[in-house]
Design a protein around this motif. Structure first.
Motif, PDB file in Angstrom:
ATOM      1  N   SER A 126      -6.326   1.712   0.368  1.00 57.77           N
ATOM      2  CA  SER A 126      -5.692   2.698   1.250  1.00 57.77           C
ATOM      3  C   SER A 126      -6.781   3.509   1.939  1.00 57.77           C
ATOM      4  O   SER A 126      -7.814   3.801   1.347  1.00 57.77           O
ATOM      5  CB  SER A 126      -4.782   3.638   0.444  1.00 57.77           C
ATOM      6  N   SER A 127      -6.553   3.803   3.195  1.00 56.36           N
ATOM      7  CA  SER A 127      -7.533   4.562   3.971  1.00 56.36           C
ATOM      8  C   SER A 127      -7.034   5.998   4.175  1.00 56.36           C
ATOM      9  O   SER A 127      -5.953   6.215   4.724  1.00 56.36           O
ATOM     10  CB  SER A 127      -7.731   3.918   5.337  1.00 56.36           C
ATOM     11  N   ASP A 128      -7.818   6.936   3.766  1.00 54.83           N
ATOM     12  CA  ASP A 128      -7.484   8.358   3.967  1.00 54.83           C
ATOM     13  C   ASP A 128      -8.281   8.885   5.140  1.00 54.83           C
ATOM     14  O   ASP A 128      -9.494   8.725   5.200  1.00 54.83           O
ATOM     15  CB  ASP A 128      -7.845   9.157   2.706  1.00 54.83           C
ATOM     16  N   PHE A 129      -7.560   9.523   6.084  1.00 61.05           N
ATOM     17  CA  PHE A 129      -8.266  10.117   7.212  1.00 61.05           C
ATOM     18  C   PHE A 129      -8.828  11.456   6.833  1.00 61.05           C
ATOM     19  O   PHE A 129      -8.290  12.151   5.979  1.00 61.05           O
ATOM     20  CB  PHE A 129      -7.313  10.284   8.404  1.00 61.05           C
ATOM     21  N   TYR A 177       1.243   3.829  -2.943  1.00 64.96           N
ATOM     22  CA  TYR A 177       0.793   5.185  -2.669  1.00 64.96           C
ATOM     23  C   TYR A 177       1.889   6.212  -2.978  1.00 64.96           C
ATOM     24  O   TYR A 177       1.628   7.269  -3.539  1.00 64.96           O
ATOM     25  CB  TYR A 177       0.397   5.271  -1.182  1.00 64.96           C
ATOM     26  N   GLU A 190       0.824  -1.207   0.000  1.00 70.72           N
ATOM     27  CA  GLU A 190       0.000   0.000   0.000  1.00 70.72           C
ATOM     28  C   GLU A 190       0.865   1.266   0.000  1.00 70.72           C
ATOM     29  O   GLU A 190       0.677   2.162  -0.830  1.00 70.72           O
ATOM     30  CB  GLU A 190      -0.914  -0.018   1.229  1.00 70.72           C
ATOM     31  N   ARG A 243     -10.175   3.511  -0.314  1.00 72.63           N
ATOM     32  CA  ARG A 243     -10.246   3.521  -1.787  1.00 72.63           C
ATOM     33  C   ARG A 243      -9.128   2.654  -2.333  1.00 72.63           C
ATOM     34  O   ARG A 243      -8.100   2.464  -1.675  1.00 72.63           O
ATOM     35  CB  ARG A 243     -10.150   4.932  -2.352  1.00 72.63           C
TER      36      ARG A 243
END
Lengths: 710, 299
Positions: free
Chosen positions: A140-143, A64, A60, A158
Motif C-alpha cells: 500500500s502506498s501512503d501519500f 487496509y 489492498e 509498505r
C-alpha cells in the motif's frame, strides 16, 4: 581390459557408437526435457504469481480497511481457477484475514517468502510437495503532504499483508512422468536407430578391412595375389595400395627365392658347366638304380670315363676352350645314353655313365656296356671343332657291373675307377672291365703315392747311371742318370712312380733333386779325373716339369750353383711331348737354358707324335732312337728303315744320334753301318749306382770291353 | 567605458547563490522551478542555482553543512517535506517556500515566506457551480484539523444558494471506508477540498470506485485526480507559481525586504481541468460555455 582387447574393431566401433549415442541422447533428451519442464514450471509459477499479484492489488483496500468479507468475496471467483489448492490472505502481523481451500485436509506449509522456487529446487526436495506456494506481499502506498495532489508521484510503499497461493503440481507431475516416459521411448528409439545405423555403417566400413584380413590369410597360406577393393575410404584405398605393393614385392621375392632355390638345387644336383648330374645326384640316383635293379633282378653297368690328355688341352688352349670341349662331350654322352640311363660329371675331366636295367645275364650286360664304350670312343674319334681348332680326344673307360662286381654304389664307382685307371695305364682310348686285381693295384698305387712323399727324406730315391759309348772311339762320352726308388725290399720301376710323381705334384722337387745329385756326382768325378772335361751327364725331364713356368729359373739356379762356367756338360732329355707346345714361354725356356750351355736331347724319338716341325724350331742337339725300334732292327726291315731315316734326318739337321736299348753285337754293327756310333744299352752296361759306374768306367777305359754288371 | 566594464565584471562576479531544495522531481516541481528561474532571467539577474532533492529531514541532515558552507543567499523550497526540513534548522538564510498546502507553517517562521496551493473558497465555489450547476447535495471531504475554515466558508455560500453540503471530515485513510458507508444515498457530488493526509493510493482508488459505482461525480484535488477519473479539479499554473516565488525572492534579495514582511500568498492563476469521459459516463450536462476557459479537457 583383456576383454576389451579381445574385441574386434567392428565391436569396438559399435560399442563406442552406442556409448556416444547413449550419452548424446540422454544429454539432449535430458536437457530438452528439463528445459521444457522448467519452462512449464516457470510458466505455472508465473501464472500463479500473476494471480497472486492481482489478488494482492485488489485486496489492498480490503486489507487496509480490514474488510474481510470483501476478501472472501473475491475467493468465490477464484474457486473456478484450476490447480488452485488454497488461498490465504494475512495482515502484516501474520494474522489470517481470509482463506480458502479447494481440497480437504490441506496442511498449509510455512510461508516461503523467498518466492524463487525453481524446478530444480522442487526436484531436489526430499518430500516433494504436490503444490507450489506463491507468496505475494500486499503493498500500500501512503501519500505525504501534497503527494496526494499528484497521484503519480512516487509515494512511500509498505507491506500491509500478503497473499499466499498454493498451486497444485499434480498435473505438472503427470507432465513430468509423461515427459520421462516419452523421453525414455525416444531414447530407446534413438538408441535402436543409432545402433542399427552404427552396425550397418561399421559393417560397411570394416568389410574392406575383413577383405584385407582374408587376403592376408591367403598370403599366409601361400595364395599370394593382389587385393581388389571397390570403394572404401581413402585410408583403406591407401592400405590396399600398400598391401598390393607388399604383395607385388612378395611375388617378386618369392620368384627370386624360387629362382635361387632352383639354382641351388641345380648347383646341388647338377653340374653347372655341362648340365649333367653332379656327384650328389649321381650318388642318389645310383643308389635308387641299384635298389631297383635288385628288385627287378636286372643289372647295372657303371662306366667311369676319363678324358685323355684333357689337361694338355686345357693348358694349351686355355680353360675356356676346355670348358667348351667338356660341354660338347657332355652333349655327346647324353646323346649316346638312353632315357633310363644317367650321365654325370664327377669333376674335372671325369664322367660317369650308368647304364640301367641291363640284362640279368652278366655276359649280355657286359657286352652291352662294352658296345656303349666302343660307340663313345667312335664318336669321340671324330674331331670337335671349337674356336676354329680341330680337337681329337678320347676316353679311358673303366666298366664295373652290379651286382656281379658289387652291389654297393660307392664300391661300384671305385671299381670302375680302377678299371679306368688300368685303361689309362694301358695306352688310353680304350676300356677295361673291372677285375679284382685292379683293385689290388689301386691299393698299391695308393701306398706308393703315400710313401713317395717321404722317399726323398728317407733317401729311398737313388740315382743310377747308364753310360753312353762312342763305338768309333770306344770312349764313354757321357752318362744318363736314371732314378730308382728303393721302397722296402723292392725296386719300384720309374714307369710306375714317375707318372705317380707327376700326378701328385712331386715331379718338380724330385726332378731338381736328381739334377743336383747328377751334377754333384759329375763334379766329383771331374775333380777326381775320372771323367774328361767333355764328359756330359743326361737328366730326364718330365713333360709337366719342363712346362712348369719356373723350370728355367730353377734349372739356371742349379747350374749357377754347381757348374756356372762349364757349358755343355748337362744334357736334358725331353720326350716328344715336351716339344708339342710351341708357346713363347717354352721357346724362352729353350733359349735361356741353351744360353747357359745346356744340351737338349729328344728321348724315345719316333714313338710320339710325328710332327717333326719342332726339330726346326727348338735348339736340339741329340735324337735318342727309342729302344722299340732298336730291338728288332736286325730282323725287321721296317724298324731298320725307320732307324736309317732317323739317322739320315739327324745328320741332315746336324744333330747327334744315340741308340737306346742296344743289347746285341748285331745291333751295334747295324747301327754303326748306318752311321750311328753313339749307343746306350745293356750290351755295354745296365744302369748302376755311382760307385759301380766309376768301377765300370775304369775297367772300360782299360779293357775297352763291355762287362755287364749283374 | 572602463567603469562600466568594471561594474559589469563586478556584477558578474557577484552572482547570486540560490539553493533549491525540492521534495520531488516530478513535472509540477520542474515547471515551478523553471518559472522561478524564468523570473530571475527576465530581470537579468545572474544566479547560481544549487538544486537538491530532499524528501525528509534525514536526507537534508547529511547535506546541510556542505550546502550552507557555500553561503547561499536564498533558499527556495518546493514541497512540504523539503520546507519542513529546512525550517527545522537554525539559520538566517531567507526561505521562499512553494507547493505547500498549509501555508500556516510558514507563518510560524519569521525567516520564511512563500506561495500556497489553496485556492480561495469563493473561487472553488464559483467553478463548482459553473461545472456542476445541478448539484444540490454534495458531500464535502475535508481535513478536520486544517480545513474547517474553508468548509465554513463554502457552507456559507452553499446555504446562500440553498445547496446542502454534508461535511465528511477525514484525517486518516482508515476513516475513508466508514465515511463512504455513512454517506447519504442521494448525493449529487463528492467534493474533496483538502485533507491529503487521509488519502493513500487505496483510498483514492476507493473514492474513485465509489464515484463510478454510484455515478456520483468526484471533484478532485488536482489534474492527476481528473486523469484518474474525477470530474474536474482546479489545477495550478506551476510556471506562474514559480514566477510568484521569484517575485518574493526578488523582493528579498534585490529590495532587501525581510521574509517576515512578506505575507505568504495564494496562487493567482487557476487552471481547471475537466474529464469529459467521466461526464459522459455520469450523464451530466456540461455547460459548454465554460469549456473555453478550461486549462485542459480530457476527452
Amino acid at each position: 581390459m583383456k576383454f576389451f582387447r579381445s574385441l574386434s574393431i567392428a565391436t569396438r566401433f559399435n560399442l563406442l557408437n552406442v556409448l556416444l549415442v547413449l550419452i548424446t541422447a540422454i544429454s539432449v533428451a535430458g536437457i530438452v526435457t528439463y528445459v521444457q519442464l522448467a519452462h512449464q514450471f516457470q510458466a505455472r509459477y508465473e501464472q500463479g504469481q500473476v494471480l497472486a499479484t492481482l489478488l494482492a492489488e485488489t485486496s489492498e483496500y480490503a486489507v487496509y480497511t480490514r474488510q474481510n468479507s470483501l476478501l472472501e468475496r473475491q475467493f468465490v471467483r477464484l474457486r473456478k481457477v484450476s490447480d488452485l489448492v488454497y488461498v490465504v490472505i494475512v495482515d502484516d502481523k501474520g494474522q489470517t484475514l481470509a482463506h480458502m481451500e479447494t481440497q480437504d485436509n490441506i496442511t498449509l506449509p510455512v510461508a516461503n517468502r523467498n518466492n524463487t522456487l525453481t524446478l530444480w529446487q522442487w526436484l531436489m526436495e526430499a518430500n516433494q510437495p504436490h503444490f507450489m506456494e506463491i507468496v505475494q506481499p500486499i503493498i500500500s502506498s501512503d501519500f505525504q503532504d501534497e503527494e496526494a495532489l499528484f497521484l503519480d508521484t512516487h509515494s512511500k510503499e509498505r507491506a500491509i499483508g500478503e497473499v499466499r497461493l498454493g498451486i497444485s503440481l499434480l498435473y505438472f507431475e503427470e507432465i513430468v512422468h509423461y515427459s520421462l516416459r516419452l523421453g525414455l521411448i525416444v531414447l530407446l528409439m534413438i538408441l535402436i536407430i543409432g545402433i542399427s545405423i552404427s552396425v550397418a555403417m561399421t559393417a560397411h566400413i570394416t568389410s574392406p578391412l575383413k577383405k584385407v584380413v582374408l587376403a592376408a590369410h591367403d598370403v599366409i597360406e601361400g595364395n599370394i595375389k593382389e587385393l581388389r577393393l571397390e570403394g572404401g575410404a581413402p585410408e583403406l584405398q591407401e592400405l590396399t595400395r600398400s598391401f598390393n605393393l607388399m604383395i607385388n614385392w612378395l611375388i617378386d621375392y618369392r620368384a627370386e627365392v624360387d629362382h635361387y632355390q632352383r639354382m641351388l638345387e641345380r648347383q646341388a644336383y647338377f653340374d653347372e658347366l655341362t648340365g649333367l648330374a653332379n656327384r650328389s645326384q649321381l650318388k642318389n640316383q645310383l643308389h635308387q638304380m641299384l635298389n631297383r635293379s635288385t628288385r627287378r633282378r636286372s643289372s647295372v653297368a657303371l662306366l667311369f670315363l676319363d678324358l685323355d690328355r684333357f689337361k694338355y688341352v686345357n693348358d694349351t688352349l686355355g680353360h675356356s676352350f676346355g670348358d667348351q670341349l667338356l660341354q660338347k662331350i657332355a652333349q655327346c654322352l647324353r646323346q649316346n645314353a638312353r632315357d633310363c640311363d644317367l650321365v654325370a660329371r664327377m669333376g674335372g675331366d671325369e664322367f660317369i655313365m650308368i647304364l640301367n636295367e641291363l640284362s640279368s645275364e652278366k655276359e649280355q650286360a657286359k657286352r652291352y656296356a662294352g658296345n656303349v664304350a666302343k660307340r663313345i670312343s667312335q664318336v669321340l674319334s671324330q674331331p670337335f671343332v671349337i674356336g676354329g681348332h680341330n680337337i681329337n680326344t678320347s676316353f679311358s673307360i673303366g666298366i664295373a657291373l652290379s651286382p656281379y662286381d658289387t652291389d654297393d654304389d660307392e664300391t661300384l664307382i671305385r671299381f670302375a675307377d680302377s678299371a679306368m685307371y688300368e685303361a689309362k695305364r694301358n695306352g688310353r682310348n680304350t676300356f677295361y672291365y673291372y677285375e679284382p686285381w685292379m683293385q689290388k693295384q689301386n691299393v698299391r698305387r695308393l701306398i706308393l703315392e703315400t710313401n713317395l712323399k717321404r722317399a726323398l727324406e728317407k733317401r729311398q730315391l737313388i740315382p743310377f747311371f747308364q753310360p753312353k759309348i762312342d763305338c768309333l772311339t770306344h770312349r764313354v762320352v757321357g752318362v744318363e742318370v736314371l732314378l730308382r726308388w728303393h721302397f722296402g725290399d723292392e725296386w719300384v720301376s720309374p714307369s710306375e712312380f714317375i707318372p705317380l710323381a707327376e700326378e701328385v705334384g712331386l715331379i718338380l722337387p724330385i726332378g731338381e733333386w736328381i739334377m743336383e745329385a747328377a751334377l754333384v756326382t759329375l763334379l766329383n768325378w771331374r775333380s777326381k779325373g775320372i771323367v774328361d772335361d767333355d764328359f756330359h751327364i743326361s737328366v730326364n725331364v718330365a713333360v709337366s716339369q719342363f712346362w712348369h713356368p719356373s723350370f728355367a729359373d730353377r734349372t739356371l739356379s742349379i747350374i749357377a750353383q754347381y757348374i756356372p762356367d762349364i757349358p755343355s756338360i748337362l744334357e736334358l732329355e725331353l720326350t716328344e711331348s715336351c716339344l708339342l707346345q710351341s708357346s713363347q714361354a717354352v721357346r724362352d725356356t729353350f733359349v735361356r737354358l741353351k744360353e747357359a750351355g745346356v744340351l737338349f736331347a729328344v728321348d724315345d724319338f719316333g714313338t710320339g707324335y710325328s710332327n717333326l716341325h719342332y726339330l726346326k724350331h727348338f735348339p736340339l742337339d741329340t735324337l735318342k732312337i727309342d729302344q722299340s725300334f732298336i730291338r728288332d732292327c736286325v730282323e725287321d726291315a721296317c724298324d731298320a728303315s725307320i732307324i736309317r731315316a732317323i739317322i739320315t734326318m739327324a745328320k741332315g739337321l746336324g744333330l747327334s744320334v744315340v741308340a737306346e736299348g742296344v743289347e746285341t753285337i748285331e745291333q751295334v754293327d747295324f747301327l754303326q753301318a748306318e752311321g750311328c756310333h753313339l749307343v746306350q744299352g745293356y750290351i755295354y752296361a745296365r744302369p748302376m749306382i755311382a760307385d759301380d759306374f766309376v768301377l765300370f768306367l775304369q775297367r772300360f777305359n782299360h779293357d775297352k770291353i763291355v762287362s755287364l754288371p749283374l | 567605458m572602463l567603469l562600466f566594464g568594471l561594474c559589469s565584471s563586478g556584477f558578474a562576479m557577484s552572482a547570486t547563490n540560490i539553493l533549491v531544495l525540492q521534495s520531488h522531481n516530478s513535472v509540477p516541481y520542474q515547471q515551478t522551478l523553471e518559472g522561478f528561474k524564468a523570473n530571475f532571467s527576465a530581470r537579468n539577474t545572474a544566479v547560481d542555482y544549487a538544486v537538491h532533492i530532499v524528501n525528509n529531514d534525514a536526507e537534508l541532515g547529511d547535506l546541510w553543512d556542505q550546502l550552507v558552507a557555500k553561503r547561499p543567499e536564498l533558499i527556495v523550497t518546493l514541497g512540504a517535506p523539503a520546507t519542513r526540513a529546512t525550517l527545522s534548522r537554525e539559520h538566517n538564510i531567507p526561505v521562499v517556500a512553494g507547493l505547500m498546502l498549509n501555508i500556516d507553517e510558514l507563518k510560524k517562521n519569521t525567516n520564511a515566506t512563500g506561495v500556497g496551493l489553496n485556492f480561495p473558497a469563493s473561487l472553488q465555489w464559483l467553478w463548482m457551480r459553473r461545472l456542476l450547476p445541478e448539484a444540490r447535495r454534495i458531500a464535502l471531504i475535508h481535513d478536520p484539523e486544517h480545513g474547517t475554515a474553508l468548509f465554513q466558508a463554502l457552507q456559507k455560500m452553499a446555504k446562500a444558494e440553498n445547496i446542502t453540503l454534508d461535511p465528511v471530515p477525514a484525517s486518516n485513510p482508515e476513516d475513508i471506508p466508514e465515511l463512504l458507508k455513512s454517506l447519504p444515498n442521494q448525493l449529487d457530488a463528492l467534493w474533496v477540498v483538502n485533507g491529503v493526509a487521509a488519502f493513500n493510493s487505496a483510498t483514492v482508488q476507493e473514492l474513485l470506485l465509489y464515484s463510478f459505482r454510484n455515478r456520483t461525480p468526484l471533484i478532485g484535488l488536482s489534474a492527476q485526480w481528473v486523469k484518474a477519473g474525477a470530474i474536474y479539479a482546479l489545477d495550478w499554473d506551476y510556471a506562474d507559481l514559480g514566477q510568484q516565488l521569484g517575485e518574493l525572492a526578488g523582493a528579498i534579495l534585490q529590495k532587501g525586504l525581510s521574509p517576515s514582511s512578506l505575507v505568504p500568498i495564494e496562487p493567482r492563476k487557476v487552471r481547471p481541468v475537466f474529464n469529459m469521459k467521466t461526464a459522459e459516463y455520469m450523464k451530466l450536462d456540461v455547460a459548454n460555455q465554460w469549456m473555453s476557459e478550461m486549462g485542459e479537457v480530457l476527452r
